[in-house]
Design a protein around this motif. Structure first.
Motif, PDB file in Angstrom:
ATOM      1  N   ARG A  99       0.834  -1.200   0.000  1.00 24.18           N
ATOM      2  CA  ARG A  99       0.000   0.000   0.000  1.00 24.18           C
ATOM      3  C   ARG A  99       0.873   1.257   0.000  1.00 24.18           C
ATOM      4  O   ARG A  99       0.597   2.214  -0.705  1.00 24.18           O
ATOM      5  CB  ARG A  99      -0.919  -0.002   1.210  1.00 24.18           C
ATOM      6  N   HIS A 100       1.964   1.259   0.822  1.00 27.64           N
ATOM      7  CA  HIS A 100       2.855   2.436   0.884  1.00 27.64           C
ATOM      8  C   HIS A 100       3.511   2.703  -0.470  1.00 27.64           C
ATOM      9  O   HIS A 100       3.555   3.842  -0.939  1.00 27.64           O
ATOM     10  CB  HIS A 100       3.927   2.206   1.947  1.00 27.64           C
ATOM     11  N   SER A 139       4.177   9.505  -4.257  1.00 26.67           N
ATOM     12  CA  SER A 139       4.104  10.502  -5.320  1.00 26.67           C
ATOM     13  C   SER A 139       5.477  11.150  -5.457  1.00 26.67           C
ATOM     14  O   SER A 139       6.444  10.728  -4.848  1.00 26.67           O
ATOM     15  CB  SER A 139       3.025  11.545  -4.999  1.00 26.67           C
ATOM     16  N   GLU A 140       5.548  12.223  -6.258  1.00 29.46           N
ATOM     17  CA  GLU A 140       6.829  12.922  -6.426  1.00 29.46           C
ATOM     18  C   GLU A 140       7.106  13.918  -5.326  1.00 29.46           C
ATOM     19  O   GLU A 140       8.167  14.550  -5.304  1.00 29.46           O
ATOM     20  CB  GLU A 140       6.849  13.649  -7.781  1.00 29.46           C
ATOM     21  N   SER A 141       6.183  14.091  -4.394  1.00 28.15           N
ATOM     22  CA  SER A 141       6.363  15.075  -3.315  1.00 28.15           C
ATOM     23  C   SER A 141       6.974  14.408  -2.082  1.00 28.15           C
ATOM     24  O   SER A 141       6.785  13.211  -1.847  1.00 28.15           O
ATOM     25  CB  SER A 141       5.013  15.706  -2.940  1.00 28.15           C
ATOM     26  N   PRO A 142       7.734  15.186  -1.266  1.00 26.83           N
ATOM     27  CA  PRO A 142       8.307  14.630  -0.035  1.00 26.83           C
ATOM     28  C   PRO A 142       7.206  14.187   0.921  1.00 26.83           C
ATOM     29  O   PRO A 142       6.107  14.748   0.959  1.00 26.83           O
ATOM     30  CB  PRO A 142       9.096  15.803   0.544  1.00 26.83           C
ATOM     31  N   GLU A 154       7.050   8.132   8.101  1.00 28.44           N
ATOM     32  CA  GLU A 154       6.280   7.211   7.268  1.00 28.44           C
ATOM     33  C   GLU A 154       7.215   6.256   6.516  1.00 28.44           C
ATOM     34  O   GLU A 154       6.955   5.063   6.397  1.00 28.44           O
ATOM     35  CB  GLU A 154       5.414   7.988   6.282  1.00 28.44           C
ATOM     36  N   GLU A 155       8.333   6.814   5.998  1.00 33.49           N
ATOM     37  CA  GLU A 155       9.305   5.991   5.289  1.00 33.49           C
ATOM     38  C   GLU A 155       9.936   4.972   6.242  1.00 33.49           C
ATOM     39  O   GLU A 155      10.130   3.804   5.903  1.00 33.49           O
ATOM     40  CB  GLU A 155      10.391   6.883   4.676  1.00 33.49           C
ATOM     41  N   PRO A 160      10.051   9.994  -1.133  1.00 27.96           N
ATOM     42  CA  PRO A 160       9.666   8.606  -0.845  1.00 27.96           C
ATOM     43  C   PRO A 160      10.584   7.612  -1.548  1.00 27.96           C
ATOM     44  O   PRO A 160      11.223   7.933  -2.549  1.00 27.96           O
ATOM     45  CB  PRO A 160       8.233   8.517  -1.372  1.00 27.96           C
ATOM     46  N   LEU A 161      10.633   6.411  -0.989  1.00 23.63           N
ATOM     47  CA  LEU A 161      11.359   5.288  -1.582  1.00 23.63           C
ATOM     48  C   LEU A 161      12.849   5.582  -1.773  1.00 23.63           C
ATOM     49  O   LEU A 161      13.442   5.279  -2.811  1.00 23.63           O
ATOM     50  CB  LEU A 161      10.724   4.878  -2.923  1.00 23.63           C
TER      51      LEU A 161
END
Length: 604
Positions: free
Chosen positions: A434-435, A440-443, A448-449, A485-486
């Motif tokens: 789900r994560h 998206s491309e936003s921080p 959460e990460e 993210p990621l």
């Protein structure tokens, strides 16, 4: 009233051509002040030049005075040595029985030659004695009746051994010289032995005065004895009483030989009624001539400068008009959106600066257009990379090998522990999927990460059991701090897939979130897995510096993370990789400490 006058002047100037304006400004701003300056400066120079000439003369006269005073001082010191010499005093006071005895005694006094030759300021020195048993030579002379009755002899004897200075004619050379006289007494009984006379070298004194253009003389006891000019047979009387010469140097306005002069006076010596004064006569007309010459030269220079400047202003007005027209034409090009300017004018004046500023403005406009276009391309490229990494990470998480191992873990856990652990494992897997699907491309919030990474590590812990342990350590407060993210999860996956996959026991992986010395975030992922060889490590570091995702089929996650960091945060940020074969690998993420929008700043 002043405002009206200024407005009228400006109105008149607005209707004049550039050449006429320049000529008007030349007359108002240059010629009129120049005339005023010339008048003021002439008056000022008159006083300054006169004072300067007198000051220069006083300085030169003081230097001569110092030399003469040194001469007097060294002579007095020599007189002290001769006065206290026992051998000389014994010679003056002894009664000799024969001429041979006198000659022998004189031979013992050969050191007197050394006294004379060591002081170049002296002409000679002699002892006038009333001892009839002595014989005359160059140093000892029997005093005759005329000498004993002479004024200088009686004055010296009356001073009881004190120094007196006076002018005296040498009985041998018949030259009039400045002499030091001093009576000599025997110390035990105070018996008078004679008078010591030290003659100064008159030629040396005269040479001190010869370099002066104005008449300069030395007066001794009220009479002029040495002069820079030839003295007549009758010596001139003193100009001014020596009582007027107070201090080191004094200038006096007076008359000399019927002419207005400035007399510079410097007292050289004054003791026991003996006075020696150094005087320089500067005629008033000489001072005036020098001053007027200086003023005339200054006025001539200003007049020449004004004529030359007038010619130059005419030439410059034509040149000025051409450059104004050229710059005006280039400005019109830019106004019409034509950014291709003509050739740069020669020189470095204000017109060239205006042209350079205009050229810079035109280039900036073109550059701004290019930057806006490039920015749009970069934004599209970043978005493309975000989507790329999202799909690659999703594919990585659901690749057959990972999915098989996860399902095998679920199966084995179901056999061993029952449905509770199976449900937990499935829940963790669902959170990860789900994560990764929601990014998206936003921080996003860094917590959460970390939570997503923690879920991944929990699954791997279930898989590896006690073979691999992990820990997440916070060395700084990251509340409300954002991050792309990621960025962390692909590097954690690398640690398992390339470093810890084959670990049988004792494996570990830990994540440390800290601040570096610049205040930026530092995220360390460290394992004790199989590590990387030096050759492969060098290749990976080269990929991190120059590679892109499209260029490689391996290490895609690490290269992609590095490129995304640099695209979003800047070239100074990225990944730092360290590894040693069979010992483990450390990967450090460097990103700026940026608070989430609307959350305020956070301090580490």
């Amino acid at each position: 009233m002043k405002a009206r006058l200024a407005n009228k002047i400006l109105t008149v100037l607005n209707f004049l051509k550039i050449r006429q304006k320049l000529l008007a400004m030349y007359c108002i701003a240059f010629l009129m002040p120049l005339v005023l300056i010339a008048v003021v400066m002439s008056w000022w120079l008159y006083g300054i030049l006169e004072k300067w000439q007198i000051a220069q003369a006083q300085t030169s006269l003081s230097q001569t005075a110092t030399l003469f005073q040194d001469m007097i001082q060294s002579t007095e010191e020599l007189s002290d040595s001769l006065y206290n010499n026992r051998a000389v005093n014994d010679t003056l006071g002894r009664t000799f029985q024969s001429a041979q005895e006198v000659y022998d005694r004189y031979m013992d006094l050969d050191f007197l030659d050394d006294f004379l030759h060591s002081n170049t300021d002296l002409y000679t020195f002699r002892y006038y004695t009333e001892n009839s048993t002595l014989l005359d030579n160059s140093y000892f002379i029997k005093a005759t009746e005329d000498v004993i009755r002479s004024t200088w002899y009686r004055n010296a004897r009356e001073q009881d051994g004190k120094i007196t200075w006076q002018m005296k004619e040498d009985s041998i050379t018949r030259r009039r010289m400045l002499v030091l006289t001093r009576a000599v007494f025997r110390k035990p009984d105070g018996k008078f032995l004679g008078v010591m006379v030290i003659f100064l070298n008159s030629d040396r004194i005269s040479r001190l005065l010869m370099h002066y253009q104005n008449e300069t003389f030395i007066s001794v006891n009220g009479m002029i004895e040495f002069s820079s000019t030839d003295l007549p047979e009758t010596r001139r009387p003193p100009l001014i009483n020596d009582g007027n010469a107070q201090g080191e140097s004094v200038s006096i306005e007076t008359k000399y030989q019927g002419e207005n002069v400035v007399a510079l006076m410097n007292r050289l010596y004054r003791e026991r009624g003996n006075t020696i004064i150094l005087t320089q006569i500067i005629p008033r007309k000489s001072l005036l001539h020098t001053t007027l010459t200086g003023i005339a030269i200054s006025v001539l220079i200003m007049l020449s400068g004004s004529l030359i400047s007038l010619m130059l202003i005419v030439i410059f007005s034509r040149y000025f008009g051409k450059r104004v027209n050229y710059i005006n034409g280039e400005i019109n090009k830019v106004v019409q959106n034509n950014f291709e300017l003509g050739p740069r004018p020669e020189g470095t004046d204000e017109f060239v600066e205006i042209y350079d500023a205009l050229a810079t403005t035109a280039n900036n406009i073109k550059t701004l257009i290019d930057e806006i276009y490039q920015h749009k391309l970069n934004q599209e490229q970043l978005l493309s990379r975000q989507n790329d990494i999202r799909f690659k990470m999703l594919a990585s998480q659901i690749n057959p090998h990972f999915l098989f191992n996860t399902l095998e873990t679920i199966r084995m856990q179901a056999l061993a522990d029952g449905n509770r652990d199976v449900a937990q494992t499935i829940k963790l897997l669902a959170k990860i999927l789900r994560h990764n699907l929601d990014v998206s491309e936003s921080p996003v919030a860094i917590m959460e990460e970390i939570e997503a990474v923690s879920n991944y590590l929990d699954i791997q812990h279930l898989r590896f059991s006690n073979r691999v342990s992990y820990d997440i350590i916070f060395m700084t407060d990251v509340t409300n701090i954002g991050i792309l993210p990621l960025l962390i999860q692909p590097l954690v996956e690398n640690s398992f897939s390339h470093g810890l996959e084959s670990t049988q026991s004792g494996g570990f992986i830990y994540i440390v979130i800290d601040s570096d010395k610049n205040g930026d975030l530092s995220i360390l992922i460290k394992d004790n897995g199989s590590g990387i060889s030096k050759e492969k490590l060098a290749q990976l570091n080269e990929r991190l510096q120059t590679g892109t995702v499209e260029n490689f089929t391996s290490s895609i996650g690490m290269v992609n993370v590095n490129q995304r960091i640099k695209l979003f945060y800047g070239e100074q940020y990225g990944i730092e990789l360290e590894s040693e074969l069979n010992k483990g690998t450390s990967v450090t993420i460097h990103v700026p400490r940026v608070p989430l929008a609307g959350k305020g700043d956070a301090n580490g």
